[in-house]
Design an enzyme around this catalytic site. Structure first.
Site, PDB file in Angstrom:
ATOM      1  CG  HIS A 268      -1.301   4.853 -17.190  1.00 49.63           C
ATOM      2  ND1 HIS A 268      -2.297   5.632 -16.663  1.00 49.63           N
ATOM      3  CD2 HIS A 268      -1.000   5.423 -18.406  1.00 49.63           C
ATOM      4  CE1 HIS A 268      -2.592   6.609 -17.496  1.00 49.63           C
ATOM      5  NE2 HIS A 268      -1.819   6.507 -18.563  1.00 49.63           N
ATOM      6  CG  HIS A 307      -4.801  10.389  -8.318  1.00 48.47           C
ATOM      7  ND1 HIS A 307      -4.170  11.438  -8.945  1.00 48.47           N
ATOM      8  CD2 HIS A 307      -5.308   9.603  -9.301  1.00 48.47           C
ATOM      9  CE1 HIS A 307      -4.303  11.289 -10.256  1.00 48.47           C
ATOM     10  NE2 HIS A 307      -4.988  10.189 -10.500  1.00 48.47           N
ATOM     11  CG  ASP A 363      -8.138   2.747 -11.621  1.00 50.16           C
ATOM     12  OD1 ASP A 363      -8.852   2.714 -12.633  1.00 50.16           O
ATOM     13  OD2 ASP A 363      -6.966   3.151 -11.621  1.00 50.16           O
TER      14      ASP A 363
HETATM   15  N1  CMC Z   1      -2.747   2.475   0.421  1.00 56.86           N
HETATM   16  C1  CMC Z   1      -2.032   2.670   1.540  1.00 56.86           C
HETATM   17  N2  CMC Z   1      -1.146   3.652   1.697  1.00 56.86           N
HETATM   18  C2  CMC Z   1      -0.958   4.480   0.676  1.00 56.86           C
HETATM   19  C3  CMC Z   1      -1.671   4.335  -0.530  1.00 56.86           C
HETATM   20  C4  CMC Z   1      -2.607   3.288  -0.631  1.00 56.86           C
HETATM   21  N3  CMC Z   1      -3.321   3.104  -1.738  1.00 56.86           N
HETATM   22  N4  CMC Z   1      -1.296   5.303  -1.397  1.00 56.86           N
HETATM   23  C5  CMC Z   1      -0.375   6.018  -0.758  1.00 56.86           C
HETATM   24  N5  CMC Z   1      -0.169   5.532   0.485  1.00 56.86           N
HETATM   25  C6  CMC Z   1       0.710   6.086   1.512  1.00 56.86           C
HETATM   26  C7  CMC Z   1       2.165   5.753   1.229  1.00 56.86           C
HETATM   27  O1  CMC Z   1       2.557   4.564   1.825  1.00 56.86           O
HETATM   28  C8  CMC Z   1       2.845   6.968   1.809  1.00 56.86           C
HETATM   29  O2  CMC Z   1       2.856   6.803   3.197  1.00 56.86           O
HETATM   30  P1  CMC Z   1       4.148   7.307   4.068  1.00 56.86           P
HETATM   31  O3  CMC Z   1       4.134   8.807   3.901  1.00 56.86           O
HETATM   32  O4  CMC Z   1       3.888   6.849   5.432  1.00 56.86           O
HETATM   33  O5  CMC Z   1       5.342   6.673   3.420  1.00 56.86           O
HETATM   34  C9  CMC Z   1       1.910   8.120   1.481  1.00 56.86           C
HETATM   35  O6  CMC Z   1       0.593   7.493   1.423  1.00 56.86           O
HETATM   36  C10 CMC Z   1       2.203   8.834   0.188  1.00 56.86           C
HETATM   37  O7  CMC Z   1       2.270   7.859  -0.840  1.00 56.86           O
HETATM   38  P2  CMC Z   1       3.108   8.023  -2.183  1.00 56.86           P
HETATM   39  O8  CMC Z   1       3.407   6.673  -2.738  1.00 56.86           O
HETATM   40  O9  CMC Z   1       4.251   8.958  -1.957  1.00 56.86           O
HETATM   41  O10 CMC Z   1       2.066   8.777  -3.104  1.00 56.86           O
HETATM   42  P3  CMC Z   1       2.152   8.921  -4.678  1.00 56.86           P
HETATM   43  O11 CMC Z   1       1.502  10.204  -5.008  1.00 56.86           O
HETATM   44  O12 CMC Z   1       3.538   8.719  -5.180  1.00 56.86           O
HETATM   45  O13 CMC Z   1       1.304   7.683  -5.202  1.00 56.86           O
HETATM   46  C11 CMC Z   1      -0.389   6.312  -6.093  1.00 56.86           C
HETATM   47  C12 CMC Z   1       0.082   7.752  -5.819  1.00 56.86           C
HETATM   48  C13 CMC Z   1      -1.668   6.359  -6.915  1.00 56.86           C
HETATM   49  C14 CMC Z   1       0.672   5.582  -6.939  1.00 56.86           C
HETATM   50  C15 CMC Z   1      -0.603   5.596  -4.737  1.00 56.86           C
HETATM   51  O14 CMC Z   1      -1.569   6.293  -3.992  1.00 56.86           O
HETATM   52  C16 CMC Z   1      -1.004   4.147  -4.935  1.00 56.86           C
HETATM   53  O15 CMC Z   1      -0.142   3.281  -5.067  1.00 56.86           O
HETATM   54  N6  CMC Z   1      -2.337   3.835  -4.938  1.00 56.86           N
HETATM   55  C17 CMC Z   1      -2.790   2.500  -5.167  1.00 56.86           C
HETATM   56  C18 CMC Z   1      -2.779   2.202  -6.670  1.00 56.86           C
HETATM   57  C19 CMC Z   1      -3.897   2.914  -7.402  1.00 56.86           C
HETATM   58  O16 CMC Z   1      -5.035   2.925  -6.975  1.00 56.86           O
HETATM   59  N7  CMC Z   1      -3.541   3.499  -8.556  1.00 56.86           N
HETATM   60  C20 CMC Z   1      -4.536   4.171  -9.424  1.00 56.86           C
HETATM   61  C21 CMC Z   1      -4.289   5.633  -9.545  1.00 56.86           C
HETATM   62  S1  CMC Z   1      -5.611   6.471 -10.412  1.00 56.86           S
HETATM   63  C22 CMC Z   1      -5.350   6.101 -12.081  1.00 56.86           C
HETATM   64  C23 CMC Z   1      -5.395   7.278 -12.993  1.00 56.86           C
HETATM   65  O17 CMC Z   1      -5.875   8.352 -12.612  1.00 56.86           O
HETATM   66  O18 CMC Z   1      -4.931   7.147 -14.146  1.00 56.86           O
END
Ligand code: CMC
Length: 443
Positions: A268, A307, A363
């Site tokens: 978070h 995101h 971020d």
């Molecule tokens: N780098 C590389 N690949 C990614 C990334 C990333 N940052 N984010 C998602 N993917 C890929 C993931 O591997 C998956 O690929 P595949 O379909 O081939 O398996 C696809 O994109 C969908 O990912 P997901 O994990 O299902 O997406 P999610 O909505 O569950 O995750 C997230 C969202 C923010 C947790 C993720 O994008 C992430 O880990 N980002 C990096 C950490 C980050 O920057 N977090 C800050 C979020 S903003 C804070 C706030 O607003 O409070």
């Protein structure tokens, strides 16, 4: 003619039910009538992590993740970042409308008036280890404030509620700065009521032996904008904690401490720190293609990208990227920006990221600015918490004034053991042979 209802047929019984659809949702409680027999509890929904469940009706923040839209009380975030101050935004979030001049003056006065904390809080802070994480100190001392304000337990009294909200918004920067000074082994700096909200915070962080601390206007403005950008983000993890804990009708200091604890988690409030670590690890623009290759190969993630809600450029990231250069003009450039800009350029042209709709989030650039301002990484979530406190409180107030809300208490699907009897320890044989107790040594 189309009807705003959903017809569900239960194939277990062959019965059909017509459920009202309101605001694009069906009420989970309407499913309870769907039963196979008289003693059946009724149908429930299963939604771990609330990925498709609205837990409340809210009129505070609107997000359209596909279009990259974020609005507080209907006003776009970029307009607020450009034209408003954080305290104006805090007022807007809490009260629902922008303040008139008189209302704003009175709000600013109230916040300024409440920036001091009891000396015992400062002494409490002294009890932490020299290297205590500032977020742990903030969470504990916010909770401790509840013991100083017993009137805060009267959460149904509108005047008392407002007083506590003023106190919390006002005291968060003081607690945050005290935590920072403790970490550095420096004496605490008391609030300066002549300065702005952000200016006073900078003074409490950085004032040394000078008679009067004069904040750099560009840094002061940038910090204020960062507080605005973090002020609310509808039902995120920490806001859900604020509402959930607050629904027990505990005082708002305790609920805010719970929200801080949720924000402390790396998924978070900690992602901007991870983004900085990633940029440091990449080290040079030349290493970016190799790094991108690794990410695409499943070795780690591009931190600060992607995101759950935004499938477009995070509108906050756009504002922050521009802000970074304004801060660099004032305090010098953070060289990590060159790596970040090139990383973004390459990623946004790469099919892997394009196909998955991965864009920079809030971020990606915020840590670079905080670092340029001279703030260590473990202060990043603390800064997030200061800005977010206005949103937490607005949501807390909305929850308490919502007649439909009750104590938050989800259901579960129990898949554990059926009824069984207690077995005395002497009769339990699980294949584990306990070692005999170690004989006590005679002196
Ligand atoms: N780098 C590389 N690949 C990614 C990334 C990333 N940052 N984010 C998602 N993917 C890929 C993931 O591997 C998956 O690929 P595949 O379909 O081939 O398996 C696809 O994109 C969908 O990912 P997901 O994990 O299902 O997406 P999610 O909505 O569950 O995750 C997230 C969202 C923010 C947790 C993720 O994008 C992430 O880990 N980002 C990096 C950490 C980050 O920057 N977090 C800050 C979020 S903003 C804070 C706030 O607003 O409070």
């Amino acid at each position: 003619m189309a009807k705003d209802t959903l017809t569900v047929t239960d194939n277990r019984t062959g019965k059909s039910y017509e459920l009202p659809v309101t605001n694009g949702t069906v009420r989970a409680m309407d499913l309870r009538q769907i039963r196979t027999s008289e003693d059946d509890f009724g149908l429930m929904t299963y939604d771990p992590a609330f990925t498709n469940t609205a837990s409340c009706v809210s009129r505070i923040t609107f997000i359209d993740g596909d279009k990259g839209i974020l609005r507080y009380r209907g006003i776009p975030i970029d307009e607020l970042a450009e034209k408003a101050t954080y305290l104006e935004v805090a007022y807007l979030l809490i009260h629902g409308e922008l303040p008139t001049r008189t209302e704003l003056d009175s709000f600013v006065h109230n916040i300024t008036f409440h920036t001091m904390v009891h000396e015992n809080i400062r002494e409490l802070m002294d009890g932490f280890r020299y290297d205590a994480h500032p977020m742990g100190m903030l969470t504990s001392t916010v909770a401790a404030l509840s013991t100083f304000y017993p009137d805060a337990t009267d959460v149904h009294d509108a005047d008392s509620r407002m007083l506590q909200m003023h106190r919390i918004v006002a005291k968060m920067p003081t607690l945050a700065a005290f935590a920072y000074r403790h970490r550095r082994g420096l004496p605490c700096v008391y609030p300066d009521n002549e300065l702005s909200f952000a200016g006073n915070f900078l003074a409490m962080l950085f004032k040394m032996a000078e008679r009067r601390y004069q904040p750099n206007p560009a840094v002061e403005k940038a910090l204020d904008v960062l507080f605005i950008l973090h002020a609310d983000h509808e039902q995120n993890c920490s806001t859900n904690a604020m509402r959930g804990v607050g629904s027990s009708q505990v005082d708002p200091y305790s609920a805010t401490a719970a929200a801080c604890a949720a924000l402390y988690g790396p998924l978070h409030g900690g992602a901007n720190e991870q983004a900085i670590r990633m940029l440091q690890e990449i080290g040079s623009v030349n290493n970016i293609p190799e790094f991108i290759k690794k990410v695409k190969g499943g070795e780690g993630r591009l931190m600060g990208f992607g995101h759950r809600v935004y499938k477009n450029y995070d509108p906050r990231a756009k504002v922050i990227k521009k802000l970074a250069y304004e801060v660099f003009d004032a305090v010098g450039k953070n060289p990590l920006i060159d790596i970040a800009i090139e990383l973004e350029r390459i990623a946004l042209e790469d099919e892997y990221f394009v196909k998955r709709k991965l864009y920079p989030n809030v971020d990606f650039y915020s840590g670079i600015i905080y670092q340029a301002m001279g703030l260590p990484m473990d202060m990043f979530p603390v800064l997030f918490a200061i800005g977010r406190s206005a949103g937490w409180l607005a949501q807390w107030r909305e929850m308490l004034e919502d007649d439909e809300q009750k104590i938050a208490r989800p259901r579960q699907i129990y898949l554990g053991e059926e009824l069984r009897s207690y077995v005395p320890i002497s009769e339990r044989d699980n294949g584990f042979v306990a070692k005999p107790a170690r004989p006590t040594k005679t002196p």
